[in-house]
Design an enzyme around this catalytic site. Structure first.
Site, mmCIF file in Angstrom:
data_model
loop_
_atom_site.group_PDB
_atom_site.id
_atom_site.type_symbol
_atom_site.label_atom_id
_atom_site.label_comp_id
_atom_site.label_asym_id
_atom_site.label_seq_id
_atom_site.Cartn_x
_atom_site.Cartn_y
_atom_site.Cartn_z
ATOM 1 N N CYS A 186 0.845 -1.189 0.000
ATOM 2 C CA CYS A 186 0.000 0.000 0.000
ATOM 3 C C CYS A 186 0.881 1.240 0.000
ATOM 4 O O CYS A 186 1.878 1.303 0.717
ATOM 5 C CB CYS A 186 -0.828 -0.043 1.280
ATOM 6 S SG CYS A 186 -1.686 1.469 1.627
ATOM 7 N N THR A 188 -0.728 4.395 0.229
ATOM 8 C CA THR A 188 -1.662 5.458 0.606
ATOM 9 C C THR A 188 -1.018 6.509 1.515
ATOM 10 O O THR A 188 -1.213 7.711 1.327
ATOM 11 C CB THR A 188 -2.906 4.846 1.293
ATOM 12 O OG1 THR A 188 -3.571 4.029 0.331
ATOM 13 C CG2 THR A 188 -3.871 5.909 1.791
HETATM 14 P P1 5GP Z 1 -0.819 -6.881 3.953
HETATM 15 O O1 5GP Z 1 -1.286 -8.083 4.695
HETATM 16 O O2 5GP Z 1 -0.172 -7.245 2.653
HETATM 17 O O3 5GP Z 1 0.051 -5.988 4.792
HETATM 18 O O4 5GP Z 1 -2.114 -5.998 3.632
HETATM 19 C C1 5GP Z 1 -3.181 -6.507 2.865
HETATM 20 C C2 5GP Z 1 -4.213 -5.413 2.704
HETATM 21 O O5 5GP Z 1 -3.681 -4.295 1.979
HETATM 22 C C3 5GP Z 1 -5.423 -5.789 1.869
HETATM 23 O O6 5GP Z 1 -6.328 -6.619 2.532
HETATM 24 C C4 5GP Z 1 -5.999 -4.418 1.532
HETATM 25 O O7 5GP Z 1 -6.787 -3.886 2.574
HETATM 26 C C5 5GP Z 1 -4.759 -3.570 1.397
HETATM 27 N N1 5GP Z 1 -4.433 -3.321 -0.019
HETATM 28 C C6 5GP Z 1 -4.377 -4.207 -1.026
HETATM 29 N N2 5GP Z 1 -4.041 -3.617 -2.188
HETATM 30 C C7 5GP Z 1 -3.898 -2.304 -1.911
HETATM 31 C C8 5GP Z 1 -3.552 -1.148 -2.707
HETATM 32 O O8 5GP Z 1 -3.281 -1.218 -3.900
HETATM 33 N N3 5GP Z 1 -3.531 0.043 -2.046
HETATM 34 C C9 5GP Z 1 -3.828 0.151 -0.726
HETATM 35 N N4 5GP Z 1 -3.811 1.372 -0.180
HETATM 36 N N5 5GP Z 1 -4.102 -0.908 0.058
HETATM 37 C C10 5GP Z 1 -4.148 -2.112 -0.537
#
Ligand code: 5GP
Length: 348
Positions: A186, A188
């Site tokens: 992410c 953001t």
């Molecule tokens: P991780 O477990 O990889 O740290 O986080 C997974 C979460 O990242 C997903 O369930 C979703 O909420 C968030 N996420 C997935 N793709 C994106 C993206 O392209 N941008 C953002 N801001 N969040 C994402």
């Protein structure tokens, strides 16, 4: 004048769990299965409340088949067509109790969701997922979905503050997805400056949700089994994983090979890669808020699942919780300063 909240907000890395005196003889005695009854659907759930994220490189049918053997859950990504769903349902009827069908808020999303849930009525969970769960449009969409599916269990998000958790629960959601900015792919926080440290978001949102008999998912930011344990300790009912499950045989994405090493592509659902694949490119008015990374191939996901569940059992044993249900009641977090580099480098 803009308001500045000077309370300290914490991430997983800012805390550790304090060990506590325990009557448990062995971590093998720890029970990780949980049962819930949801506030709006009135449905019951039983399983180990860890979910694969609804990303097309993680929440695949193959992942669901592997995870349901452990009673883990999969939020299936929204890019499978109706025929693919029917084929999956025919092969794997037992798995269907451990999956959700995902949807965004577009009119075609709603139609596709209706078709899937009509064709595969054994799917009882809906995952309504948008990057910004604060919009009035999202709340209205949630109300429409609740009206159309009064008995399905609805997960909705993402948000990070108690007042919005309450609004979504009162608008028909059962389980609120919590997390803005912590995801491994992410961007953001960098692109928009918006976000909330995940541990504090979970502590505050769990408190708000539980007050209304609602539930929450901690979504994003877990990089190791200890982080999963901290999320449960902070009050998460479910923990959603993207990056920790990426790169496995069951994860989506092509396997690439270079200089004798194998890799899989893992990317955010609003990365440029995903938008090119599904939306024909990045629209002019927006920036991508995700990135793409190559993850070393990690083989079958089963090995990683055992590692996570083993870690979690051990956490429960250290704090004296015979069941995962009791972990948050037995949790005292201690704030720590960031740990120095490990003696033997990053493999730790
Ligand atoms: P991780 O477990 O990889 O740290 O986080 C997974 C979460 O990242 C997903 O369930 C979703 O909420 C968030 N996420 C997935 N793709 C994106 C993206 O392209 N941008 C953002 N801001 N969040 C994402």
């Amino acid at each position: 004048m803009p308001h500045v909240d000077t309370d300290v907000k914490l991430d997983f890395r800012d805390v550790l769990l304090r060990p506590k005196r325990s009557t448990l003889r062995s971590r093998s005695e720890v029970e990780l299965l949980r049962s819930f009854t949801f506030r709006n659907s009135r449905q019951t759930y039983r399983g180990i409340p860890i979910l694969a994220a609804n990303m097309d490189t993680v929440g695949t049918f193959e992942m669901a088949r592997a995870l349901c053997k452990f009673s883990l859950f999969t939020a299936i990504h929204k890019h499978y067509g109706l025929e693919e769903w029917k084929a999956f349902a025919a092969q794997n009827p037992d798995c269907l109790q451990h999956v959700a069908a995902s949807s965004g808020t577009g009119p075609s999303d709603f139609e596709q969701l209706e078709q899937i849930l009509e064709a595969v009525p054994q799917v009882r969970y809906i995952c309504l997922d948008v990057a910004n769960g604060y919009s009035e449009h999202f709340v209205q969409f949630l109300r429409d979905v609740r009206k159309r599916f009064p008995d399905h269990t609805i997960m909705a998000g993402n948000v990070v503050t108690g007042e919005m958790v309450e609004e979504l629960l009162l608008s028909g959601a059962d389980i609120i997805k919590v997390g803005i900015g912590p995801g491994s792919v992410c961007t953001t926080r960098k692109k928009t400056g918006v976000g909330y440290p995940q541990l504090s978001a979970v502590l505050e949102c769990a408190d708000a949700a539980h007050g209304l008999n609602g539930h929450i998912i901690s979504d994003g930011g877990c990089s190791c089994p200890g982080d999963v344990a901290k999320a449960f300790g902070a009050g998460a009912d479910f923990v959603m994983l993207g990056g920790m499950l990426a790169g496995h045989a069951e994860a989506g994405g092509e396997l690439a090979e270079r200089e004798g090493k194998r890799y899989k592509l893992f990317y955010g659902m609003s990365s440029e890669v995903a938008m090119r694949k599904y939306a024909g490119g990045v629209a002019e008015y927006r920036a991508s808020e995700g990135r793409a990374v190559e993850v070393p191939f990690r083989g079958p996901v089963e090995v990683t699942v055992r590692d996570i569940l083993g870690g979690l059992r051990s956490t429960c044993a250290y704090v004296g919780a015979p069941r995962l249900k009791e972990l948050s009641r037995r949790t005292t977090f201690i704030r720590v300063t960031p740990l120095g580099p490990p003696l033997f480098g990053p493999g730790d």
